[in-house]
Motif scaffolding. Structure first.
Motif, mmCIF file in Angstrom:
data_model
loop_
_atom_site.group_PDB
_atom_site.id
_atom_site.type_symbol
_atom_site.label_atom_id
_atom_site.label_comp_id
_atom_site.label_asym_id
_atom_site.label_seq_id
_atom_site.Cartn_x
_atom_site.Cartn_y
_atom_site.Cartn_z
ATOM 1 N N ASN A 127 -32.650 -128.253 40.467
ATOM 2 C CA ASN A 127 -31.728 -128.389 41.600
ATOM 3 C C ASN A 127 -31.539 -127.008 42.213
ATOM 4 O O ASN A 127 -30.901 -126.139 41.633
ATOM 5 C CB ASN A 127 -30.391 -128.954 41.090
ATOM 6 N N LYS A 128 -32.152 -126.810 43.377
ATOM 7 C CA LYS A 128 -32.124 -125.489 44.017
ATOM 8 C C LYS A 128 -30.718 -125.029 44.372
ATOM 9 O O LYS A 128 -30.392 -123.854 44.294
ATOM 10 C CB LYS A 128 -32.907 -125.542 45.329
ATOM 11 N N GLU A 129 -29.898 -125.990 44.786
ATOM 12 C CA GLU A 129 -28.583 -125.652 45.330
ATOM 13 C C GLU A 129 -27.690 -124.962 44.315
ATOM 14 O O GLU A 129 -26.788 -124.220 44.688
ATOM 15 C CB GLU A 129 -27.907 -126.913 45.866
ATOM 16 N N ALA A 152 -37.599 -125.002 36.942
ATOM 17 C CA ALA A 152 -38.528 -126.125 36.855
ATOM 18 C C ALA A 152 -39.242 -126.364 38.187
ATOM 19 O O ALA A 152 -40.026 -127.295 38.330
ATOM 20 C CB ALA A 152 -37.792 -127.397 36.419
ATOM 21 N N ASP A 153 -38.960 -125.521 39.164
ATOM 22 C CA ASP A 153 -39.653 -125.581 40.436
ATOM 23 C C ASP A 153 -41.016 -124.904 40.249
ATOM 24 O O ASP A 153 -41.123 -123.945 39.486
ATOM 25 C CB ASP A 153 -38.802 -124.790 41.449
ATOM 26 N N SER A 154 -42.050 -125.382 40.916
ATOM 27 C CA SER A 154 -43.386 -124.852 40.632
ATOM 28 C C SER A 154 -43.494 -123.353 40.927
ATOM 29 O O SER A 154 -44.075 -122.601 40.145
ATOM 30 C CB SER A 154 -44.446 -125.618 41.411
ATOM 31 N N GLU A 155 -42.904 -122.913 42.045
ATOM 32 C CA GLU A 155 -43.029 -121.498 42.430
ATOM 33 C C GLU A 155 -42.294 -120.592 41.448
ATOM 34 O O GLU A 155 -42.825 -119.582 40.999
ATOM 35 C CB GLU A 155 -42.472 -121.261 43.836
ATOM 36 N N HIS A 156 -41.051 -120.966 41.154
ATOM 37 C CA HIS A 156 -40.256 -120.103 40.275
ATOM 38 C C HIS A 156 -40.757 -120.156 38.845
ATOM 39 O O HIS A 156 -40.678 -119.168 38.119
ATOM 40 C CB HIS A 156 -38.778 -120.472 40.378
ATOM 41 N N MET A 219 -37.935 -124.873 55.439
ATOM 42 C CA MET A 219 -36.645 -124.470 54.857
ATOM 43 C C MET A 219 -36.760 -124.439 53.347
ATOM 44 O O MET A 219 -36.148 -123.602 52.673
ATOM 45 C CB MET A 219 -35.519 -125.422 55.287
ATOM 46 N N ASN A 220 -37.564 -125.345 52.803
ATOM 47 C CA ASN A 220 -37.769 -125.353 51.358
ATOM 48 C C ASN A 220 -38.193 -123.962 50.873
ATOM 49 O O ASN A 220 -37.682 -123.461 49.869
ATOM 50 C CB ASN A 220 -38.840 -126.395 51.003
ATOM 51 N N LYS A 221 -39.103 -123.332 51.605
ATOM 52 C CA LYS A 221 -39.569 -121.999 51.193
ATOM 53 C C LYS A 221 -38.457 -120.976 51.375
ATOM 54 O O LYS A 221 -38.276 -120.087 50.544
ATOM 55 C CB LYS A 221 -40.813 -121.625 51.995
ATOM 56 N N GLY A 222 -37.710 -121.112 52.471
ATOM 57 C CA GLY A 222 -36.590 -120.206 52.691
ATOM 58 C C GLY A 222 -35.563 -120.314 51.565
ATOM 59 O O GLY A 222 -35.065 -119.310 51.042
ATOM 60 N N LEU A 223 -35.258 -121.552 51.173
ATOM 61 C CA LEU A 223 -34.306 -121.759 50.071
ATOM 62 C C LEU A 223 -34.865 -121.171 48.773
ATOM 63 O O LEU A 223 -34.131 -120.598 47.968
ATOM 64 C CB LEU A 223 -34.005 -123.251 49.894
ATOM 65 N N GLU A 224 -36.185 -121.290 48.597
ATOM 66 C CA GLU A 224 -36.803 -120.736 47.388
ATOM 67 C C GLU A 224 -36.740 -119.212 47.359
ATOM 68 O O GLU A 224 -36.678 -118.604 46.282
ATOM 69 C CB GLU A 224 -38.254 -121.224 47.268
ATOM 70 N N VAL A 225 -36.766 -118.591 48.542
ATOM 71 C CA VAL A 225 -36.618 -117.136 48.606
ATOM 72 C C VAL A 225 -35.240 -116.745 48.054
ATOM 73 O O VAL A 225 -35.120 -115.832 47.229
ATOM 74 C CB VAL A 225 -36.791 -116.634 50.062
HETATM 75 MG MG MG Z 1 -41.162 -125.587 45.211
#
Ligand code: MG
Length: 393
Positions: A127-129, A152-156, A219-225
């Motif tokens: 959960n990114k939030e 658990a996000d692929s990038e992180h 936005m997904n990428k922005g949130l991941e930043v």
């Molecule tokens: Mg991701």
């Protein structure tokens, strides 16, 4: 013989939840489910109860509890069944679960995640939030309770995997890869008229609706930043985005001597989920092995900030810090919900988010408490709804 690790899953019927249960199904000797919480998909939840035999189950919606009870009444092992908003937090802090998978979309995942941390559970963070909105509150709690926050996000997860063995201070730069979303090959002038159906077609990943729209707007990428900033403690100047359409390299790190480390694999959410649950162990799986030749050409390009303003909105909100990322996140959630209901257009999403963030600038609370974050979240949702009539053309 080691005993199976007890886990609980928040959002068991969603994309993250079902993929986590897939892992449990293939590794019953390693994992067992003690608690599950779900939203409205009662039928699937009942099937999951029958298969995984949790001790306790919650539904978000209290009116669905009688139906759930009816569906499982013939099972020999009846779990405890509870309902309501507080019930999700109850699952999060329940019993001997060592790890809690937070697969609830949106800011709704924040309070249960805090409940899990306060109960001493490790978090498999899907959960990114939790960090984007709650970073200023959640990070001190993680420290205080000595729990692990495992992405658990692929990038992180890729960044986290690359960091294993890198000493403190060794990380110089984070490079997040982005697939480019559903419209990466669409000319910018066509974006104004794209439909919900168009936006829900993601080229590489199978995910929930909200996050698929977030991928289309980037936005997904922005949130991941922002998430990467909180997870790995790097400045926004040291977090870059590169578009990588094949989604084979899940992200990279640059260390101080300019060496770059990457994590590769087929796009499959189960891998980062498994590592978040098994860390630091590596568990053997029979999943399709990666093949460089079959993967073929890997290409990279600069992200198009003019076409996708959401990335810069996220960088700006991240740099502003305080309650601004919570406002960005809530405005985005509300805008995406309106787009999914076909009440606003695709390009209205960044427009309305920018307006709401601008309005919050004077009120940005630079060291917010949890109550301030929740209030900023509510305010931003309301602000989007108030702006909506002006968006309809
Ligand atoms: Mg991701």
């Amino acid at each position: 013989m080691t005993s199976a690790k007890a886990i609980s899953i928040l959002g068991s019927t969603g994309s993250i939840g079902t993929q986590t249960l897939d892992i449990v199904r293939s590794h019953p000797d390693r994992f067992r489910v003690v608690g599950m919480a779900a939203g409205r998909n009662i039928k699937l939840l009942a099937e999951q109860i029958a298969e995984f035999k949790p001790e306790i189950v919650a539904t978000h919606d209290e009116s669905l509890l009688p139906e759930l009870k009816a569906l499982v009444k013939r099972l020999p092992d009846q779990p405890q069944m509870i309902a309501g908003k507080e019930a999700i937090a109850e699952i999060a802090r329940y019993g001997d679960a060592e790890s809690v998978v937070t697969g609830i979309v949106g800011c709704a995942g924040l309070l249960p995640t805090i409940a899990a941390i306060e109960a001493g559970k490790d978090i498999a963070l899907a959960n990114k939030e939790t960090l984007i909105a709650g970073g200023p509150v959640v990070l001190p709690l993680i420290k205080k309770h000595g729990v692990k926050l495992l992405p658990a996000d692929s990038e992180h997860s890729a960044i986290f995997q690359c960091l294993q063995g890198v000493p403190e201070g060794g990380l110089r730069r984070i490079i997040l890869t982005a697939s480019g979303g559903a419209f990466r090959d669409l000319p910018v002038e066509k974006l104004a008229t794209v439909t919900v159906k168009d936006a829900l077609k993601h080229p590489n990943w199978s995910m929930g609706q909200k996050i698929t729209i977030d991928s289309a707007t980037l936005m997904n990428k922005g949130l991941e930043v922002i998430e990467a900033h909180y997870l790995f403690g790097k400045d926004y100047d040291d977090i870059d985005i590169v578009v990588h359409p094949q989604s084979i390299i899940h992200s990279l790190i640059e260390v101080q001597d300019t060496s770059v480390l990457a994590q590769l694999g087929w796009p499959d959410m189960r891998l980062p989920l498994l590592y978040a649950l098994s860390y630091p162990e590596r568990i053997y799986t029979n999943w399709e092995k990666f093949d460089l030749v079959k993967a073929g050409d890997l290409t990279f390009r600069e992200p198009d900030h003019a076409k996708y303003p959401c990335m810069n909105l996220a960088y700006a909100a991240g740099r502003a810090g305080g309650s601004m990322p919570a406002v960005l996140n809530a405005a985005n959630e509300q805008a995406v919900a309106l787009f999914l209901e076909e009440k606003i257009q695709f390009l209205d999403i960044p427009r309305v988010i920018e307006k709401v963030c601008d309005r919050h600038q004077a009120d940005n609370n630079t060291s917010p408490a949890l109550a301030d974050i929740l209030q900023a979240d509510q305010w931003a949702r309301q602000a989007v709804l108030e702006l909506q009539p002006q968006l309809v053309v």
